[in-house]
Enzyme design. Sequence first.
Site, PDB file in Angstrom:
ATOM      1  N   TYR A 183       0.818  -1.203   0.000  1.00 12.41           N
ATOM      2  CA  TYR A 183       0.000   0.000   0.000  1.00 12.41           C
ATOM      3  C   TYR A 183       0.860   1.266   0.000  1.00 12.41           C
ATOM      4  CZ  TYR A 183      -3.568  -3.354   1.543  1.00 12.41           C
ATOM      5  OH  TYR A 183      -4.406  -4.431   1.664  1.00 12.41           O
ATOM      6  N   PHE A 226     -19.536   1.113  -3.304  1.00 11.18           N
ATOM      7  CA  PHE A 226     -20.817   0.996  -3.999  1.00 11.18           C
ATOM      8  C   PHE A 226     -21.965   0.737  -3.039  1.00 11.18           C
ATOM      9  CE2 PHE A 226     -24.121  -1.595  -5.984  1.00 11.18           C
ATOM     10  CZ  PHE A 226     -24.485  -0.790  -7.054  1.00 11.18           C
ATOM     11  N   LEU A 246     -17.959  -3.050   1.858  1.00  7.33           N
ATOM     12  CA  LEU A 246     -18.951  -2.126   1.291  1.00  7.33           C
ATOM     13  C   LEU A 246     -18.823  -2.045  -0.232  1.00  7.33           C
ATOM     14  CD1 LEU A 246     -18.795   0.658   4.011  1.00  7.33           C
ATOM     15  CD2 LEU A 246     -20.582  -1.051   3.676  1.00  7.33           C
ATOM     16  N   ALA A 285     -22.377   1.440  -0.032  1.00  7.10           N
ATOM     17  CA  ALA A 285     -22.665   2.561   0.864  1.00  7.10           C
ATOM     18  C   ALA A 285     -23.318   3.722   0.123  1.00  7.10           C
ATOM     19  CB  ALA A 285     -21.385   3.034   1.547  1.00  7.10           C
ATOM     20  N   SER A 313     -13.085  -4.912   1.668  1.00  3.27           N
ATOM     21  CA  SER A 313     -14.100  -4.311   0.797  1.00  3.27           C
ATOM     22  C   SER A 313     -15.514  -4.764   1.180  1.00  3.27           C
ATOM     23  CB  SER A 313     -13.819  -4.631  -0.679  1.00  3.27           C
ATOM     24  OG  SER A 313     -12.601  -4.074  -1.093  1.00  3.27           O
TER      25      SER A 313
END
Length: 335
Positions: A55, A206, A202, A208, A200
Amino acid sequence: MKQRQLGPFTVSAIGLGCMNLSHAYGVPPSAEQGGQVLLAALDAGVTLFDTAALYGFGANEELVGRVLKPHRQQIVLTSKCGMTGVEGKRVIDGRPDTLRQTCEDSLRRLQTDVIDLYYLHRWDRQVPIEDSVGALADLVAAGKIRSIGLSEVSAATLARAQAVHPIAAVQSEYSLWTRNPEIALLDACRAQNVALVAFSPLGRGFLAGGVRDPSGFAANDIRRAMPRFQAEHFSRNLRLLDALQGLATETGFTLAQLAMGWLLAQSEQVIPIPGTSNLRHLQENLSADTVTLDMEVLTRLDAIVNENTVSGARYNAATQQEIDTEEFGVSVQPA
């Protein structure tokens, strides 16, 4: 917050995925804003923080390490190896020497002597899973990490890894619109007392309600390459969101609370790790800890969004080749 078991650790039932504070969804927030999100999560009772060497090509570990170092004894710190940035490119490399060096680099960036849970981010098909897990077992023996996890693997691969060293957790995408763990992995985790850490949860925003027009994504947003967000599929998926909004209005819950509440209800093995750079969204996500959905609502959610109603694959063909997760329509070999 409510608590769940993650290997040898008791953690908040909802953790924080830290990726998008440095990576993946366009221009990341400032380090100051990222730090505010981390500390707000801590203040709200989150004890599980998830990062990775990949990351921001190390930047996310540096952020997490710097901000949370004073609170190290209060949290369960997890990171990942086996997929890193090399000369500006994402590289999957599960060779033991690479994993050992990645761990040393992560310890330095995280400003800690030990990582609580260390995942193999991707299984490198060029290296037997037994060899990669064996290298992680050596890191446990050396006191560099406390427990081992896997990411995006099948139930069969989990079984092979378990034969080398106990696995504390498997991290996999799991949400209303990504049901792949229900094919075999969730049952395997239950049977072997392995936590399923759901990234992921949510649907990359999308579920949310935060994505209505993918054409506005930044050029480097990873969702641009995901079929579900491309025009021919997204217009169909929007109809699912409209149906979810109707249920949210009826029940008085937000979309995020419905999606997270559904996921938490699937199994005590499941620990979602939603990510956000927005303090209001953070509080909304964590509020799902107080939500209890009755069976009628859970059944209706199941019917609205599932593997048969969602349009488009979750990954493009190239990315799909990099993961080991079971897929619908493909026979599952016995573990």
